[in-house]
Design a protein around this motif. Structure first.
Motif, PDB file in Angstrom:
ATOM      1  N   SER A  39      -2.327 -10.286   7.982  1.00 27.05           N
ATOM      2  CA  SER A  39      -1.070 -10.305   7.232  1.00 27.05           C
ATOM      3  C   SER A  39      -0.804  -8.936   6.621  1.00 27.05           C
ATOM      4  N   LEU A  40       0.455  -8.550   6.626  1.00 24.63           N
ATOM      5  CA  LEU A  40       0.826  -7.219   6.136  1.00 24.63           C
ATOM      6  C   LEU A  40       1.254  -7.301   4.671  1.00 24.63           C
ATOM      7  N   HIS A  41       0.314  -7.650   3.796  1.00 25.51           N
ATOM      8  CA  HIS A  41       0.611  -7.702   2.374  1.00 25.51           C
ATOM      9  C   HIS A  41       0.730  -6.288   1.809  1.00 25.51           C
ATOM     10  N   ARG A  42       1.510  -6.165   0.749  1.00 26.95           N
ATOM     11  CA  ARG A  42       1.772  -4.847   0.161  1.00 26.95           C
ATOM     12  C   ARG A  42       0.477  -4.130  -0.236  1.00 26.95           C
TER      13      ARG A  42
ATOM     14  N   ILE B 103      10.466  -9.164   8.085  1.00 26.68           N
ATOM     15  CA  ILE B 103      11.253  -7.958   8.368  1.00 26.68           C
ATOM     16  C   ILE B 103      11.180  -6.983   7.186  1.00 26.68           C
ATOM     17  N   LYS B 104      11.240  -7.517   5.974  1.00 22.32           N
ATOM     18  CA  LYS B 104      11.170  -6.678   4.780  1.00 22.32           C
ATOM     19  C   LYS B 104       9.838  -5.928   4.720  1.00 22.32           C
TER      20      LYS B 104
ATOM     21  N   PHE C 245       6.679  -0.922   5.376  1.00 22.88           N
ATOM     22  CA  PHE C 245       5.557  -0.196   5.974  1.00 22.88           C
ATOM     23  C   PHE C 245       6.040   1.066   6.678  1.00 22.88           C
ATOM     24  N   PHE C 246       7.144   0.945   7.422  1.00 25.56           N
ATOM     25  CA  PHE C 246       7.645   2.071   8.210  1.00 25.56           C
ATOM     26  C   PHE C 246       8.219   3.173   7.319  1.00 25.56           C
TER      27      PHE C 246
ATOM     28  N   ILE D 222     -10.856  -2.796  11.958  1.00 21.06           N
ATOM     29  CA  ILE D 222     -10.748  -2.473  10.536  1.00 21.06           C
ATOM     30  C   ILE D 222     -10.462  -3.754   9.761  1.00 21.06           C
ATOM     31  N   ASN D 223     -11.243  -3.987   8.724  1.00 19.63           N
ATOM     32  CA  ASN D 223     -11.051  -5.159   7.873  1.00 19.63           C
ATOM     33  C   ASN D 223     -10.592  -4.692   6.498  1.00 19.63           C
ATOM     34  N   ILE D 224      -9.368  -5.040   6.151  1.00 18.38           N
ATOM     35  CA  ILE D 224      -8.794  -4.691   4.849  1.00 18.38           C
ATOM     36  C   ILE D 224      -8.384  -5.984   4.159  1.00 18.38           C
ATOM     37  N   HIS D 225      -8.873  -6.189   2.941  1.00 21.31           N
ATOM     38  CA  HIS D 225      -8.563  -7.401   2.191  1.00 21.31           C
ATOM     39  C   HIS D 225      -7.450  -7.131   1.177  1.00 21.31           C
ATOM     40  N   ASN D 226      -6.815  -8.214   0.759  1.00 28.06           N
ATOM     41  CA  ASN D 226      -5.742  -8.110  -0.233  1.00 28.06           C
ATOM     42  C   ASN D 226      -6.204  -7.466  -1.527  1.00 28.06           C
ATOM     43  N   ASN D 227      -7.377  -7.866  -1.997  1.00 25.68           N
ATOM     44  CA  ASN D 227      -7.884  -7.359  -3.267  1.00 25.68           C
ATOM     45  C   ASN D 227      -9.243  -6.703  -3.106  1.00 25.68           C
ATOM     46  N   GLY D 228      -9.358  -5.874  -2.056  1.00 25.71           N
ATOM     47  CA  GLY D 228     -10.559  -5.089  -1.838  1.00 25.71           C
ATOM     48  C   GLY D 228     -11.793  -5.943  -1.597  1.00 25.71           C
TER      49      GLY D 228
END
Length: 344
Positions: free
Chosen positions: A184-187, A212-213, A218-219, A247-253
């Motif tokens: 998921s592309l969370h902020r 879309i937002k 991101f772009f 690559i594993n990136i979590h929402n809250n590190g």
């Protein structure tokens, strides 16, 4: 035999995935029956503890229908234990009326905890958690103790078994995707993903569940310089089987260390680069094969090291599927239920 009703919240292909994995977790000692509560009552009725309480007190027809069906299943199937996962549709006053043991699994950490399980957790006989790290202030176990919850334990998420077309793992040298991220592309993830995207360009493939937002943010806002592609849920294993480094990136590190992606990547021979938790050996023997980072700079440094040393990367890729084998969803779920069988 212990009879467990597994109440979960998934839709579409993910529902099929979860239903299958729950069913095949049964054994001579424990029988699991899947029960998708979100297919009966919309999530809007219980997205927060406040929403749930309002729906309950106002007599929401869909919530009432869910409760009536649950009571019927508990009676008809002689259920010993209700296991609740993913979301929280059951009001404490309703849970108190059920004639079985109630267990809850939490896996979202402190980003949602104060509006979901913290107000509701007291109503369960046992709480499972997927990560020992809750927030910068509390460990998960210390938080649960402060809430007055007496019975709780760690239950890692584990790897869900693939359904459908069998997958034959590719050798590291045969894979055509150098670096991959699926999620998921969370902020909270965007800045780091954008940094990696700019550095590696087309060598880095991103597949994101995003609006879309989020794609526009991101772009343009984070200067990610690419359009995020969608990926059907059932295709994720095939993309992993084509990938060398994940690559594993979590929402809250590191507080969310041990998410589903953590277990999925190594099962498909993907070399994992992941946030560094305080305890780097939480999931032995696999933990020692994870390359840990703390920020964008160290993440890129880890990836460069693996790309510059294909012999090392090939070795990790070959050893990862065996090293993560103890952490299947079925094994972990079955063990967790047996550990609390004395409550039933």
């Amino acid at each position: 035999m212990l009879r467990v009703l597994y109440s979960y919240d998934k839709s579409g292909d993910e529902d099929l995935y979860w239903r299958h994995n729950i069913e095949i977790s049964s054994s001579k000692l424990v029988h699991f029956t899947p029960f998708n509560h979100s297919s009966i009552c919309p999530r809007s009725c219980y997205s927060t503890a406040f929403d749930l309480d309002s729906s309950y007190r106002l007599g929401s027809p869909s919530l009432t229908a869910l409760y009536n069906l649950l009571v019927s299943k508990i009676h008809d199937l002689s259920i010993d234990l209700l296991y609740v996962d993913h979301s929280f549709p059951y009001h404490p006053e309703f849970l108190a009326s059920l004639p079985c043991v109630k267990a809850l699994r939490i896996c979202d950490g402190w980003l949602t905890a104060y509006k979901t399980f913290i107000p509701l957790g007291f109503a369960y006989d046992h709480i499972f958690y997927n990560s020992p790290y809750f927030s910068p202030t509390y460990s998960t176990s210390s938080l649960l103790s402060k809430l007055g919850i007496q019975s709780f334990s760690l239950q890692p998420l584990g790897h869900l078994k693939h359904i459908g077309e069998p997958i034959i793992l590719k050798d590291y040298t045969e894979r055509d995707i150098d670096i991959v991220f699926v999620g998921s592309l969370h902020r909270e993830k965007m800045q780091m993903l954008a940094d990696v995207s700019r550095y590696y360009g087309q060598q880095f493939s991103i597949y994101g569940m995003s609006t879309i937002k989020q794609k526009l943010a991101f772009f343009f806002l984070f200067n990610g310089r690419r359009v995020i592609r969608s990926l059907p849920f059932m295709q994720i294993p095939f993309v992993y089987n084509r990938s060398r480094i994940g690559i594993n990136i979590h929402n809250n590190g590191y507080l969310a260390y041990g998410n589903a992606r953590f277990f999925d990547l190594p099962f498909y021979g993907v070399v994992q680069v992941c946030e560094s938790p305080p305890d780097n050996d939480l999931f032995p023997p696999y933990s020692s094969l994870v390359h840990a980072y703390t920020d964008s700079h160290s993440l890129i440094k880890c990836v460069n090291k693996l790309m510059d040393d294909p012999v090392l990367a090939h070795s990790i890729s070959s050893r990862s599927p065996k090293a993560i084998q103890p952490y299947t969803f079925q094994t972990l779920l079955h063990s967790a239920i047996l550990d609390i069988s004395h409550l039933c």
